[in-house]
Structure formats: C-alpha cells, structure tokens
Scaffold this active site. Structure first.
Site, PDB file in Angstrom:
ATOM      1  NE  ARG A 201      28.602 -21.874  36.504  1.00 22.80           N
ATOM      2  CZ  ARG A 201      28.391 -21.668  35.266  1.00 22.80           C
ATOM      3  NH1 ARG A 201      29.215 -23.193  34.882  1.00 22.80           N
ATOM      4  NH2 ARG A 201      27.121 -21.687  34.793  1.00 22.80           N
ATOM      5  CB  SER A 278      22.345 -18.590  39.283  1.00 26.20           C
ATOM      6  OG  SER A 278      22.494 -18.500  38.014  1.00 26.20           O
ATOM      7  CD  GLU A 374      26.256 -21.660  40.858  1.00 28.43           C
ATOM      8  OE1 GLU A 374      26.490 -20.693  40.554  1.00 28.43           O
ATOM      9  OE2 GLU A 374      24.932 -21.833  39.674  1.00 28.43           O
TER      10      GLU A 374
END
Length: 378
Positions: A201, A278, A374
């Site tokens: 990520r 998420s 995130e």
C-alpha cells in the site's frame, strides 16, 4: 527524486486521442498557455462543497476547484503557484474541514491498446477512468490479468499511488509505467516500475509526500498484461468461493465474478453507506512478536512475508477488540466487516478521527499492535 525527464521540447503522448504539444524549450510559452487556456477553459469554481467528491460523504469546502479533463490543462501557469490537492475518486480520503487551496479533480478519460509483443499487451488508461470499469473493460477485450482487483473503488490514476491490492494481487505487479505532470519542474515525466518503489500500500508518491503536497499529478497509466494467463486463486476466500460455485478451472471472468460477489457480500456500497473500504493497513510485525501473539491467541490469522516479517489481519484484530458493529456517534466499524469504517449519516472528519483513535487504542491495549489508517486526511 525522479531522474528521467521528457525529451526537450516535446510532451510525451499521454491520454487517448491527444495530440502532443511541442514547446521550444520544453516549457510552455505565454502564447502556448494562451492557446491552452483558449481551448481548455480553466475557470476554477470557488467555495465548492467536497462532500459529493469523497466516499465518506464528509463535509468540507475547497477554496477553489477545477476539474481536469485533459493533461494540457495542468500546464496553465497559475496552477504552479497555488496550494494544491490532487483528487481522484475520493475513495481514500477523510475530509477534516475546509481546504484553503485549489483542488484539481483528475477526470482525464480514455483507454487503449498501446502496443503488444510476444509476451504481453500494454494497455493505457487516462487517470480519471473508474478503476473497476477499466478492469472489466480489459476483460471484455480479452486482456486478463487485473481481475483480482475487481470492484476496488477509485480511479486508475490513484491506483499506483496506493499500490492497491486484493485477493493475492497488487497493482504494482501489472504496472508498466505512468506519465505525471511535475508542477515544480513544469514538465511531464515518464515514471517506470523501478521508479515507483512499490511496497505494501505504498509507492514513491506517498514516500515523497506528493500525494499530499500536490507536486505531481498522474495523467495516464500503462499496464503490462501477460498473454499467457494463469488463474490467481491462491487466496483462500477466493478459492472457497470458486469451489462453492463448482468451478475447478476458472476463467478470468469467473475470478472477477467471484471476487465481485465476495466484496458485495461483506463490503457496503459507498453510494448507500458512506465508507472508504478498508480503513486500516494490515500491520506488519517481526517474527518474535507474531510468535508471542500466536501463543496467546491461537486463532490469530497471520501471513509470513518474504522479508521475514509477518502480516496480521487488521479486521480480525479490530473484531477481537470488540469493535465490529460498534459506533461512536455517527461513525463506527461495519457489522459485516470490522475493517470498514462507515458514516451512518451526518458525520464530520472529527467524528472519524475520534472513532479511529478509539479503535487504535483498544487494539493496542489488547495486542500491543499499532494500526495505521489507509486514507489521506485533508
């Protein structure tokens, strides 16, 4: 920093159906800018509500807002002087209030086959294309390889920034190159896979902070899709879904369909229940910490990594900490998937931050593991 600059005096061909603009010294002259502005109007709107442009539906206004539908617009001279934020699909964004600057909403369209060789096809997409729609289009054209990333929200241009991933695949594995406008150098730059420094990520765009300071705006992305396709169904949840469908030899469409069904079952539609997907990264811990946690929590899901660390399932940690289906005011963790933070209506960025901090504290207290969000906070 990136070392590759475009050939002097030439914009590389970017986007689809665009004619390269040629400048004498690699930068637009005033006459060039006048032509750009004449053909591609740059009339930013003031005090624009950004709640329709972020999937958490959080309130916040941009002092100025401009939709970008062609790469040449980015060469407008006034843009380099302003405080900027580059906006894609808004699916990885938490608005914490008003933004005192210019929001450039990347909406460059188009997709095409660039070239092919004996081993692969190379597909280019404008940065503003919807990611899921682009993936389905590649499958319809007979170019598989991205099917495991079906139904991920956002735009094509944002995908390499976050190095999006799901069900055993990360976008960096299929990435070939991209083109980005550098507001500091006032030039387009080609960026290949080795330049991107992809990690979990993560990418150079996050590592250098360009996703926050608006220095770089991705205009198009090229993907390399191998001609010899093999199904990537090693992810347990996916293989179980295929088995339940009695599919032993899945096609790319079978895998896409299975993943879409899985995601629709456990993830809320942002158009109905605002969310960013998420919300936390799956944490990485060293082997010793993983062993200690496993001794205390035998059901702990864990995934050994090539570098010797162990990835833990953030959703499982959050659920075990008591947060699945739990709320603080209008914000909480979704009852079907504890990893997804949702807005039940009327939430602000402060509400999101309060719930996030409470979840992090409870997971830390129970497991001694830090959770990292995130999304970007603006």
């Amino acid at each position: 920093m990136l070392s590759k600059a475009p050939p002097a005096g030439v914009y590389p061909k970017i986007g689809m159906g665009l004619t390269p603009l040629r400048f004498a010294d690699g930068k637009p002259s005033q006459a060039d800018n006048d032509k750009i502005n004449e053909n591609l109007p740059m009339h930013p709107r003031n005090h624009v509500d950004l709640s329709p442009f972020n999937t958490l539906a959080l309130p916040g206004k941009a002092a100025a807002y401009q939709k970008i539908t062609a790469p040449e617009q980015l060469a407008a001279p006034d843009l380099a002087k302003q405080n900027r934020f580059i906006l894609g699909g808004g699916s990885n964004l938490v608005m914490t209030g008003d933004f005192d600057g210019l929001v450039l909403h990347m909406a460059i369209p188009g997709k095409r086959l660039v070239k092919e060789d004996a081993e692969a096809v190379y597909i280019e997409s404008g940065a503003g294309e919807n990611w899921h729609d682009f993936v389905q289009w590649t499958l319809q054209q007979g170019w598989p390889g991205l099917e495991n990333l079906s139904l991920i929200p956002g735009t094509v241009g944002a995908a390499p920034i976050q190095n999006i991933g799901a069900y055993g695949l990360e976008v960096g594995e299929c990435f070939h190159s991209l083109t980005a406008w550098d507001f500091e150098k006032q030039a387009f730059f080609p960026v290949d896979r080795s330049d991107c420094r992809f990690a979990y990520r993560d990418s150079i765009f996050k590592q250098e902070g360009w996703h926050l300071n608006g220095r770089m705006a991705i205009t198009s992305v090229i993907f390399r899709l191998p001609k010899i396709w093999t199904p990537n169904n090693r992810y347990a949840e996916l293989s179980n879904e295929l088995a339940a469908r009695d599919i032993a030899a899945p096609t790319p469409q079978d895998i896409a369909s299975a993943i879409i069904a899985i995601r629709q079952r456990k993830l809320p539609d942002p158009a109905i229940i605002p969310n960013t997907g998420s919300f936390f990264h799956n944490p990485l811990v060293d082997q010793a910490q993983a062993d200690a946690l496993l001794a205390k929590f035998p059901a702990l899901p864990r995934y050994p990594q090539p570098d010797g660390r162990v990835k833990l399932a953030a959703g499982w940690l959050i659920e075990q900490a008591g947060w699945k289906g739990k709320y603080l005011g209008p914000v909480g963790m979704y009852e079907k998937q504890a990893l997804v933070l949702i807005n039940r209506g009327g939430a602000t960025g402060a509400d999101v931050q309060r719930t996030m901090a409470a979840v992090q504290a409870d997971v830390k207290a129970k497991f001694a593991v830090d959770l990292t969000p995130e999304p970007i906070f603006l």
